[in-house]
Motif scaffolding. Structure first.
Motif, PDB file in Angstrom:
ATOM      1  N   LEU A 157       0.826  -1.206   0.000  1.00  0.00           N
ATOM      2  CA  LEU A 157       0.000   0.000   0.000  1.00  0.00           C
ATOM      3  C   LEU A 157       0.862   1.258   0.000  1.00  0.00           C
ATOM      4  CD1 LEU A 157      -2.983  -0.635   2.455  1.00  0.00           C
ATOM      5  CD2 LEU A 157      -3.136   0.042   0.071  1.00  0.00           C
ATOM      6  N   ILE A 158       1.883   1.261   0.829  1.00  0.00           N
ATOM      7  CA  ILE A 158       2.764   2.428   0.898  1.00  0.00           C
ATOM      8  C   ILE A 158       3.525   2.610  -0.412  1.00  0.00           C
ATOM      9  CG2 ILE A 158       4.824   3.382   2.021  1.00  0.00           C
ATOM     10  CD1 ILE A 158       3.810   2.028   4.596  1.00  0.00           C
ATOM     11  N   GLY A 159       3.902   1.523  -1.042  1.00  0.00           N
ATOM     12  CA  GLY A 159       4.676   1.590  -2.271  1.00  0.00           C
ATOM     13  C   GLY A 159       3.879   2.003  -3.492  1.00  0.00           C
ATOM     14  N   ASP A 160       2.556   1.938  -3.423  1.00  0.00           N
ATOM     15  CA  ASP A 160       1.713   2.310  -4.564  1.00  0.00           C
ATOM     16  C   ASP A 160       1.449   3.810  -4.526  1.00  0.00           C
ATOM     17  OD1 ASP A 160      -0.072   2.575  -6.629  1.00  0.00           O
ATOM     18  OD2 ASP A 160      -1.622   1.302  -5.747  1.00  0.00           O
ATOM     19  N   GLN A 161       2.367   4.586  -5.076  1.00  0.00           N
ATOM     20  CA  GLN A 161       2.279   6.038  -5.034  1.00  0.00           C
ATOM     21  C   GLN A 161       1.068   6.589  -5.793  1.00  0.00           C
ATOM     22  OE1 GLN A 161       4.788   8.068  -3.334  1.00  0.00           O
ATOM     23  NE2 GLN A 161       5.058   6.050  -2.452  1.00  0.00           N
ATOM     24  N   SER A 162       0.448   5.775  -6.636  1.00  0.00           N
ATOM     25  CA  SER A 162      -0.736   6.241  -7.361  1.00  0.00           C
ATOM     26  C   SER A 162      -1.984   6.214  -6.483  1.00  0.00           C
ATOM     27  CB  SER A 162      -0.968   5.384  -8.613  1.00  0.00           C
ATOM     28  OG  SER A 162      -1.298   4.054  -8.244  1.00  0.00           O
ATOM     29  N   ALA A 190      12.808  -2.887   6.215  1.00  0.00           N
ATOM     30  CA  ALA A 190      11.751  -3.086   5.225  1.00  0.00           C
ATOM     31  C   ALA A 190      11.020  -1.781   4.926  1.00  0.00           C
ATOM     32  CB  ALA A 190      10.761  -4.136   5.726  1.00  0.00           C
ATOM     33  N   LEU A 191      10.875  -0.938   5.927  1.00  0.00           N
ATOM     34  CA  LEU A 191      10.159   0.323   5.749  1.00  0.00           C
ATOM     35  C   LEU A 191      11.004   1.419   5.122  1.00  0.00           C
ATOM     36  CD1 LEU A 191       8.253   0.591   9.127  1.00  0.00           C
ATOM     37  CD2 LEU A 191       7.281   0.216   6.871  1.00  0.00           C
ATOM     38  N   PHE A 192      12.294   1.346   5.311  1.00  0.00           N
ATOM     39  CA  PHE A 192      13.163   2.443   4.891  1.00  0.00           C
ATOM     40  C   PHE A 192      12.987   2.792   3.417  1.00  0.00           C
ATOM     41  CE2 PHE A 192      17.096   4.272   3.288  1.00  0.00           C
ATOM     42  CZ  PHE A 192      17.193   5.380   4.123  1.00  0.00           C
ATOM     43  N   THR A 193      12.979   1.809   2.551  1.00  0.00           N
ATOM     44  CA  THR A 193      12.867   2.071   1.110  1.00  0.00           C
ATOM     45  C   THR A 193      11.557   2.764   0.776  1.00  0.00           C
ATOM     46  OG1 THR A 193      14.222   0.136   0.666  1.00  0.00           O
ATOM     47  CG2 THR A 193      12.960   1.010  -1.171  1.00  0.00           C
ATOM     48  N   CYS A 194      10.478   2.265   1.328  1.00  0.00           N
ATOM     49  CA  CYS A 194       9.169   2.877   1.052  1.00  0.00           C
ATOM     50  C   CYS A 194       9.099   4.306   1.575  1.00  0.00           C
ATOM     51  CB  CYS A 194       8.050   2.050   1.681  1.00  0.00           C
ATOM     52  SG  CYS A 194       7.807   0.466   0.900  1.00  0.00           S
ATOM     53  N   LEU A 195       9.574   4.519   2.777  1.00  0.00           N
ATOM     54  CA  LEU A 195       9.530   5.853   3.357  1.00  0.00           C
ATOM     55  C   LEU A 195      10.452   6.815   2.613  1.00  0.00           C
ATOM     56  CD1 LEU A 195       9.404   4.961   7.147  1.00  0.00           C
ATOM     57  CD2 LEU A 195       7.512   5.596   5.644  1.00  0.00           C
ATOM     58  N   TYR A 196      11.588   6.334   2.182  1.00  0.00           N
ATOM     59  CA  TYR A 196      12.501   7.171   1.403  1.00  0.00           C
ATOM     60  C   TYR A 196      11.842   7.596   0.087  1.00  0.00           C
ATOM     61  CZ  TYR A 196      16.451   8.817  -1.266  1.00  0.00           C
ATOM     62  OH  TYR A 196      17.279   9.587  -2.037  1.00  0.00           O
ATOM     63  N   THR A 197      11.119   6.694  -0.543  1.00  0.00           N
ATOM     64  CA  THR A 197      10.422   7.021  -1.788  1.00  0.00           C
ATOM     65  C   THR A 197       9.406   8.134  -1.559  1.00  0.00           C
ATOM     66  OG1 THR A 197      10.707   4.759  -2.575  1.00  0.00           O
ATOM     67  CG2 THR A 197       8.995   6.070  -3.642  1.00  0.00           C
TER      68      THR A 197
END
Length: 114
Positions: free
Chosen positions: A61-66, A96-103
């Motif tokens: 969900l966090i990774g789906d920027q749309s 695991a969260l770092f990449t998504c939050l960085y994005t």
């Protein structure tokens, strides 16, 4: 009360968990917060052993920027979950969260208009 659930308890819980996560992308922030509270409460008892796919689903969900509402709902949910976690689980979640939050942080143009 048990007669109300004709199927197995684990399948009923699985359906409820799935429906809660679907509701995290609601347009209304208060609804997302309420759902996040429910997920955080369940997490105290069922995660990680009985709900191993919780974190991957939230990260999706966090990774789906749309899906801006989904990102916000998942972040609210994670904030509530983190509030109840002990220091045993937090170090496992941070990588695991770092990449998504960085994005999210690096996508200023997407989030500045929200």
């Amino acid at each position: 009360m048990r007669e109300m659930f004709s199927g197995s308890a684990s399948s009923t819980k699985s359906i409820i968990r799935r429906q809660l996560l679907i509701a995290l992308d609601d347009l209304h922030g208060k609804m997302c917060t309420a759902v996040g509270v429910a997920v955080a409460s369940i997490t105290q008892y069922d995660w990680p052993e009985d709900w191993p796919d919780l974190l991957p689903l939230l990260l999706n969900l966090i990774g789906d920027q749309s899906n801006v509402n989904g990102v916000r709902g998942a972040l609210r949910c994670l904030a509530l979950i983190f509030g109840d976690l002990n220091d045993k689980f937090v170090p496992k979640l941070i990588p695991a969260l770092f990449t998504c939050l960085y994005t999210i942080v690096s996508s200023f143009n997407l989030w500045s208009s929200q």
